[in-house]
Scaffold this active site. Structure first.
Site, PDB file in Angstrom:
ATOM      1  N   ASN A  40       0.823  -1.222   0.000  1.00  0.00           N
ATOM      2  CA  ASN A  40       0.000   0.000   0.000  1.00  0.00           C
ATOM      3  C   ASN A  40       0.854   1.267   0.000  1.00  0.00           C
ATOM      4  O   ASN A  40       0.370   2.342   0.350  1.00  0.00           O
ATOM      5  CB  ASN A  40      -0.913   0.039   1.231  1.00  0.00           C
ATOM      6  CG  ASN A  40      -1.738  -1.212   1.398  1.00  0.00           C
ATOM      7  OD1 ASN A  40      -1.468  -2.024   2.277  1.00  0.00           O
ATOM      8  ND2 ASN A  40      -2.726  -1.407   0.543  1.00  0.00           N
ATOM      9  N   HIS A  68      -2.776  -6.068  -3.451  1.00  0.00           N
ATOM     10  CA  HIS A  68      -2.587  -4.834  -4.218  1.00  0.00           C
ATOM     11  C   HIS A  68      -1.235  -4.781  -4.940  1.00  0.00           C
ATOM     12  O   HIS A  68      -0.789  -3.697  -5.325  1.00  0.00           O
ATOM     13  CB  HIS A  68      -2.731  -3.616  -3.306  1.00  0.00           C
ATOM     14  CG  HIS A  68      -4.141  -3.389  -2.853  1.00  0.00           C
ATOM     15  ND1 HIS A  68      -5.168  -3.190  -3.744  1.00  0.00           N
ATOM     16  CD2 HIS A  68      -4.697  -3.365  -1.622  1.00  0.00           C
ATOM     17  CE1 HIS A  68      -6.303  -3.039  -3.071  1.00  0.00           C
ATOM     18  NE2 HIS A  68      -6.050  -3.160  -1.781  1.00  0.00           N
ATOM     19  N   HIS A 179      -4.106  -4.849   8.654  1.00  0.00           N
ATOM     20  CA  HIS A 179      -3.591  -3.547   9.078  1.00  0.00           C
ATOM     21  C   HIS A 179      -3.719  -3.237  10.560  1.00  0.00           C
ATOM     22  O   HIS A 179      -3.438  -2.109  10.963  1.00  0.00           O
ATOM     23  CB  HIS A 179      -4.232  -2.400   8.268  1.00  0.00           C
ATOM     24  CG  HIS A 179      -3.791  -2.348   6.837  1.00  0.00           C
ATOM     25  ND1 HIS A 179      -3.912  -1.222   6.054  1.00  0.00           N
ATOM     26  CD2 HIS A 179      -3.228  -3.284   6.041  1.00  0.00           C
ATOM     27  CE1 HIS A 179      -3.460  -1.468   4.842  1.00  0.00           C
ATOM     28  NE2 HIS A 179      -3.046  -2.720   4.802  1.00  0.00           N
TER      29      HIS A 179
HETATM   30 FE   LIG Z   1      -2.399  -3.838   3.081  1.00  0.00          FE
HETATM   31 FE   LIG Z   2      -3.857  -6.327   1.251  1.00  0.00          FE
END
Ligand SMILES: [Fe+2]
Ligand SMILES: [Fe+2]
Length: 259
Positions: A40, A68, A179
């Site tokens: 991220n 991602h 997270h």
């Molecule tokens: Fe992440």
């Molecule tokens: Fe992720």
């Protein structure tokens, strides 16, 4: 071997916190090898080669990714060029990039694998259990006894099940993606260091690193809108693990360092 793992670096605040805290932190804690999840780091979505280079400059030895991995399109072109950056090994065989890497520092060698879960996460990974076994075998056939796995998954149950599957084989299994740092770090089967989630490195006043108003608009008001990264004071979260010469984890501790 002392290993530092830095949890998902989210956007500018996460990158800023890691870049300012990490060099001194690695020295103070006599870290031999540092791994960071940077999925991220590019504005909240994906990684760029420029960001990767600046993390390497600050002492990161290996970068892992997640769902991602390719959200920042530019990275697709460079994914296969630097073997210090690995992406989930079990999503799509056609994805460019590396399934695993071996970090070498002096006489220390550490195999690093990045895998993605299958529960409530897109794109959905193929069987991470078989893939982990295959890659661990490949790494061990090269004479490398220590293996670190970043398991990128949503469900806490899946992370624990996967970690127990790897217990006695992997040195450390660290969960990422949610997270929020969990308080369950421990050693499984007297061999494998584990934590459900290492936590993120990003803005503290946020919804898992994202802007609070954007998140409320989507989640409370059910209105469409792009997620934007939150800006503000940040911390750097992760774990430090100690692994002996046979590949067995002897200690795992979580950390949260504020800017
Ligand atoms: Fe992440
Ligand atoms: Fe992720």
């Amino acid at each position: 071997m002392r290993i530092c793992f830095v949890g998902d670096i989210v956007a500018l605040p996460g990158k800023r916190a890691v870049e300012s805290i990490l060099p001194g932190f690695l020295k103070d804690n006599q870290i031999d090898i540092c791994i960071a999840n940077a999925e991220n780091s590019a504005g909240g979505l994906g990684v760029s080669s420029k960001i990767a280079d600046s993390l390497f400059d600050k002492g990161v030895d290996c970068i892992t990714l997640g769902n991602h991995a390719f959200s920042n399109f530019e990275f697709i072109k460079t994914a296969g060029r630097d073997s210090r950056i690995i992406r989930p090994a079990n999503v799509n065989e056609d994805w460019p990039g590396f399934d695993y890497t071996i970090v070498e520092k002096g006489d220390m060698r550490l195999g690093v694998i990045n895998l993605e879960g299958q529960v409530d996460i897109t794109p959905t990974g193929c069987d991470p259990y078989k893939k982990a076994d295959r890659l661990m075998e490949e790494i061990k056939n090269k004479g490398v006894k220590a293996v670190f796995i970043d398991f990128h998954a949503e469900a806490t149950s899946e992370k624990a099940a996967f970690a127990y599957h790897c217990a006695g084989k992997a040195s450390v299994v660290v969960g990422t993606h949610t997270h929020v740092q969990t308080a369950d770090e421990r050693i499984l089967r007297d061999y494998t260091g584990f934590i459900t989630d290492a936590g993120m490195s990003g803005c503290i006043e946020s919804v898992i690193g994202m802007d609070i108003d954007c998140s409320l608009r989507r989640l409370r008001d059910k209105l469409p809108g792009r997620y934007e990264a939150a800006m503000g004071e940040a911390f750097m979260c992760g774990i430090i693990a100690e692994v002996d010469k046979d590949g067995r984890c002897t200690s795992i501790k979580r950390f949260c360092e504020y800017e």
